[in-house]
Design a protein around this motif. Structure first.
Motif, mmCIF file in Angstrom:
data_model
loop_
_atom_site.group_PDB
_atom_site.id
_atom_site.type_symbol
_atom_site.label_atom_id
_atom_site.label_comp_id
_atom_site.label_asym_id
_atom_site.label_seq_id
_atom_site.Cartn_x
_atom_site.Cartn_y
_atom_site.Cartn_z
ATOM 1 N N CYS A 93 -45.897 -21.454 -29.733
ATOM 2 C CA CYS A 93 -45.432 -20.295 -28.968
ATOM 3 C C CYS A 93 -46.495 -19.201 -28.968
ATOM 4 O O CYS A 93 -47.220 -19.025 -29.935
ATOM 5 C CB CYS A 93 -44.156 -19.726 -29.577
ATOM 6 S SG CYS A 93 -42.783 -20.892 -29.693
ATOM 7 N N ASN B 156 -46.521 -12.561 -29.979
ATOM 8 C CA ASN B 156 -46.317 -11.173 -29.566
ATOM 9 C C ASN B 156 -47.246 -10.275 -30.386
ATOM 10 O O ASN B 156 -47.239 -10.332 -31.612
ATOM 11 C CB ASN B 156 -44.875 -10.747 -29.790
ATOM 12 C CG ASN B 156 -43.904 -11.473 -28.896
ATOM 13 O OD1 ASN B 156 -44.268 -11.919 -27.818
ATOM 14 N ND2 ASN B 156 -42.665 -11.609 -29.342
ATOM 15 N N SER C 225 -37.689 -23.508 -30.089
ATOM 16 C CA SER C 225 -36.858 -24.078 -29.024
ATOM 17 C C SER C 225 -37.475 -25.420 -28.661
ATOM 18 O O SER C 225 -38.559 -25.459 -28.079
ATOM 19 C CB SER C 225 -36.814 -23.148 -27.808
ATOM 20 O OG SER C 225 -35.945 -23.654 -26.824
ATOM 21 N N ASP D 290 -26.474 -17.707 -19.829
ATOM 22 C CA ASP D 290 -27.085 -18.237 -21.039
ATOM 23 C C ASP D 290 -26.178 -19.240 -21.728
ATOM 24 O O ASP D 290 -25.021 -18.948 -22.033
ATOM 25 C CB ASP D 290 -27.423 -17.094 -21.994
ATOM 26 C CG ASP D 290 -28.519 -17.466 -22.961
ATOM 27 O OD1 ASP D 290 -28.191 -17.964 -24.051
ATOM 28 O OD2 ASP D 290 -29.696 -17.294 -22.619
ATOM 29 N N THR E 17 -31.070 -20.868 -20.144
ATOM 30 C CA THR E 17 -31.207 -19.773 -21.089
ATOM 31 C C THR E 17 -32.119 -18.716 -20.508
ATOM 32 O O THR E 17 -32.926 -19.005 -19.625
ATOM 33 C CB THR E 17 -31.775 -20.268 -22.431
ATOM 34 O OG1 THR E 17 -31.929 -19.148 -23.310
ATOM 35 C CG2 THR E 17 -33.129 -20.939 -22.245
ATOM 36 N N GLU E 18 -31.976 -17.481 -21.001
ATOM 37 C CA GLU E 18 -32.831 -16.390 -20.556
ATOM 38 C C GLU E 18 -33.932 -16.066 -21.561
ATOM 39 O O GLU E 18 -34.806 -15.267 -21.279
ATOM 40 C CB GLU E 18 -31.986 -15.133 -20.325
ATOM 41 C CG GLU E 18 -31.001 -15.292 -19.189
ATOM 42 C CD GLU E 18 -30.059 -14.093 -19.083
ATOM 43 O OE1 GLU E 18 -29.878 -13.607 -17.960
ATOM 44 O OE2 GLU E 18 -29.528 -13.661 -20.123
ATOM 45 N N THR E 19 -33.888 -16.671 -22.745
ATOM 46 C CA THR E 19 -34.954 -16.410 -23.718
ATOM 47 C C THR E 19 -36.192 -17.195 -23.320
ATOM 48 O O THR E 19 -36.111 -18.340 -22.876
ATOM 49 C CB THR E 19 -34.527 -16.803 -25.134
ATOM 50 O OG1 THR E 19 -34.271 -18.201 -25.176
ATOM 51 C CG2 THR E 19 -33.313 -16.018 -25.570
ATOM 52 N N MET E 20 -37.355 -16.572 -23.475
ATOM 53 C CA MET E 20 -38.584 -17.195 -23.007
ATOM 54 C C MET E 20 -38.867 -18.549 -23.666
ATOM 55 O O MET E 20 -39.255 -19.496 -22.969
ATOM 56 C CB MET E 20 -39.765 -16.243 -23.200
ATOM 57 C CG MET E 20 -39.707 -14.978 -22.347
ATOM 58 S SD MET E 20 -39.685 -15.322 -20.556
ATOM 59 C CE MET E 20 -37.931 -15.120 -20.190
ATOM 60 N N ARG F 202 -28.842 -9.377 -21.544
ATOM 61 C CA ARG F 202 -27.943 -10.495 -21.823
ATOM 62 C C ARG F 202 -26.498 -10.041 -21.635
ATOM 63 O O ARG F 202 -26.049 -9.048 -22.176
ATOM 64 C CB ARG F 202 -28.138 -10.971 -23.262
ATOM 65 C CG ARG F 202 -29.552 -11.387 -23.594
ATOM 66 C CD ARG F 202 -29.867 -12.782 -23.117
ATOM 67 N NE ARG F 202 -28.998 -13.773 -23.712
ATOM 68 C CZ ARG F 202 -29.171 -14.260 -24.940
ATOM 69 N NH1 ARG F 202 -30.149 -13.812 -25.697
ATOM 70 N NH2 ARG F 202 -28.338 -15.168 -25.425
ATOM 71 N N LEU G 55 -38.000 -12.594 -30.085
ATOM 72 C CA LEU G 55 -37.811 -13.447 -28.914
ATOM 73 C C LEU G 55 -37.487 -12.578 -27.706
ATOM 74 O O LEU G 55 -36.558 -11.768 -27.739
ATOM 75 C CB LEU G 55 -36.680 -14.453 -29.151
ATOM 76 C CG LEU G 55 -36.879 -15.447 -30.296
ATOM 77 C CD1 LEU G 55 -35.689 -16.392 -30.376
ATOM 78 C CD2 LEU G 55 -38.165 -16.233 -30.119
ATOM 79 N N LEU G 56 -38.267 -12.760 -26.637
ATOM 80 C CA LEU G 56 -38.056 -11.972 -25.435
ATOM 81 C C LEU G 56 -37.134 -12.701 -24.475
ATOM 82 O O LEU G 56 -37.183 -13.924 -24.348
ATOM 83 C CB LEU G 56 -39.392 -11.689 -24.754
ATOM 84 C CG LEU G 56 -40.428 -10.943 -25.596
ATOM 85 C CD1 LEU G 56 -41.704 -10.750 -24.816
ATOM 86 C CD2 LEU G 56 -39.882 -9.608 -26.069
ATOM 87 N N ALA G 57 -36.315 -11.942 -23.765
ATOM 88 C CA ALA G 57 -35.425 -12.509 -22.757
ATOM 89 C C ALA G 57 -35.836 -12.010 -21.393
ATOM 90 O O ALA G 57 -36.559 -11.034 -21.262
ATOM 91 C CB ALA G 57 -33.961 -12.137 -23.050
#
Length: 399
Positions: free
Chosen positions: A217, A220, A209, A143, A148-151, A123, A117-119
């Motif tokens: 999603c 990656n 999420s 966060d 939130t900062e996660t994509m 953090r 999981l990318l942010a």
């Protein structure tokens, strides 16, 4: 001499996926040499290079030259979040229009398999004690407090906000968007995943999420894409077959966020995308109804829905009805993500912007095989990176 017209002469992408035996330069070189061969020229003709990469430590353009040919040309190393590849195209486009070169090369490459999981940034640690630190952490970590900062979380919020504002969204609706893209992927041999999922499989997979499960999603992965651009004047000197396969860049637009109070803290993917789309349509002299296909940035199923609206493919607030009409399937009125989208094709960040352009250009050339959109003449490629940057390119088939 400055040139108003810029064309794609050659373009290529590697298969997206896991490439454990290839490093960044290997992948970039593969895409580069194939794009140059597709253009029917050599590295010696290239007059400017823009190379995009986020996670490789910088200097990717110079390192690439050592593998594909060092001719002393100017190199621009580009980093602009998920819009990196589109920004590389934009840099070369500007250089050619300014008359600095007749031919230019744009490359995007990333090794992202297994990244998790990318942010959006570093953090901050959580604590009951207030410890002022840094520009955005002066009061406390964001966060879990105001977002939130996660994509996955960011784009889940974006989709849920759209539903709250306009209504009509549901878990099943977002899953159906993913169902469409995975169905499209089965016709794309370069996609990271080429499997059709049932709606039940999508909805009952691992929740990442809400409302995005794992198949909803972007994947990656590793990959690269490259494009050779040429001025209109230089194109006229080339062989008839090169001219026939050339694809015109009718609009190349890059935007960032205008000032809005909320976007100083939480990202807004909507305003800058709508601004980019409006400028692109005006520059190209086309309307959304003229588009034969669209490749947009579906990093998550929720993102695809809001970008129907942002790209003005439907009336404002009408994205749900637009999708439910069947318009976005490959046999619909406005096919979207015929490649399978980022959810299937994969998302090696810096390569994505050029890969989306590759997909559109391949259809305009009539070379997309089983997934070909018949008679495609005009297409749009869109990409967005949080921070934020949005690239929109409108392409047209050679007359």
């Amino acid at each position: 001499m400055a040139s108003d017209d810029v064309w794609i002469l050659g373009i290529s992408m590697t298969r997206f996926g896991k490439h454990p035996d290839a490093d960044l330069i290997d992948l970039a070189a593969e895409a580069t040499m194939n794009a140059i061969a597709d253009a029917g020229i050599t590295m010696r003709e290239i007059g400017v290079l823009a190379a995009g990469n986020l996670r490789g430590g910088g200097g990717i353009g110079q390192a690439l030259q050592k593998q594909v040919g060092q001719t002393g040309i100017p190199v621009y190393n580009v980093a602009n979040a998920c819009a990196t590849g589109a920004t590389a195209i934009r840099v070369v486009h500007m250089a050619l229009r300014a008359g600095e070169a007749d031919f230019g090369l744009a490359v995007g490459v990333e090794k992202l398999a297994g990244a998790g999981l990318l942010a959006g940034g570093e953090r901050a640690g959580d604590s009951a004690a207030w410890a002022p630190q840094g520009r955005f952490g002066a009061v406390g970590p964001l966060d879990g407090r105001i977002g939130t900062e996660t994509m996955p979380g960011v784009f889940a919020q974006i989709g849920m906000e759209y539903g709250h504002r306009y209504g009509g969204t549901s878990f099943e609706l977002f899953a159906r968007i993913s169902e469409k893209n995975h169905a499209h992927s089965t016709l794309n041999p370069l996609a990271s995943y080429q499997r059709r999922f049932t709606l039940d499989e999508i909805m009952n997979d691992v929740m990442i999420s809400y409302p995005n499960t794992r198949p909803m999603c972007s994947a990656n992965c590793d990959g690269a894409a490259a494009a050779v651009l040429v001025t209109g004047a230089a194109l006229k000197t080339l062989a008839p077959e090169q001219r026939r396969r050339a694809v015109k860049i009718s609009a190349s637009v890059l935007t960032t966020d205008p000032w809005e109070e909320a976007c100083q803290v939480l990202p807004n993917v909507n305003t800058l995308t709508r601004n980019a789309a409006r400028r692109a349509y005006d520059t190209a002299g086309v309307d959304p109804e003229d588009l034969d296909l669209v490749e947009l940035h579906d990093c998550f199923a929720t993102a695809e829905l809001v970008h129907y609206d942002n790209l003005m493919l439907c009336p404002e607030g009408g994205a749900v009805d637009f999708f439910n009409s069947g318009a976005t399937w490959r046999d619909g009125s406005t096919p979207v993500n015929v490649s399978g989208g980022l959810e299937s094709k994969g998302h090696p960040i810096s390569a994505t912007g050029i890969a989306n352009i590759w997909e559109v250009a391949t259809h305009l050339r009539g070379e997309a095989g089983d997934r070909q959109i018949p008679g495609a003449r005009v297409g749009l490629a869109h990409v967005i990176g949080l921070g934020s940057a949005c690239g929109v390119h409108i392409l047209e088939r050679a007359a």
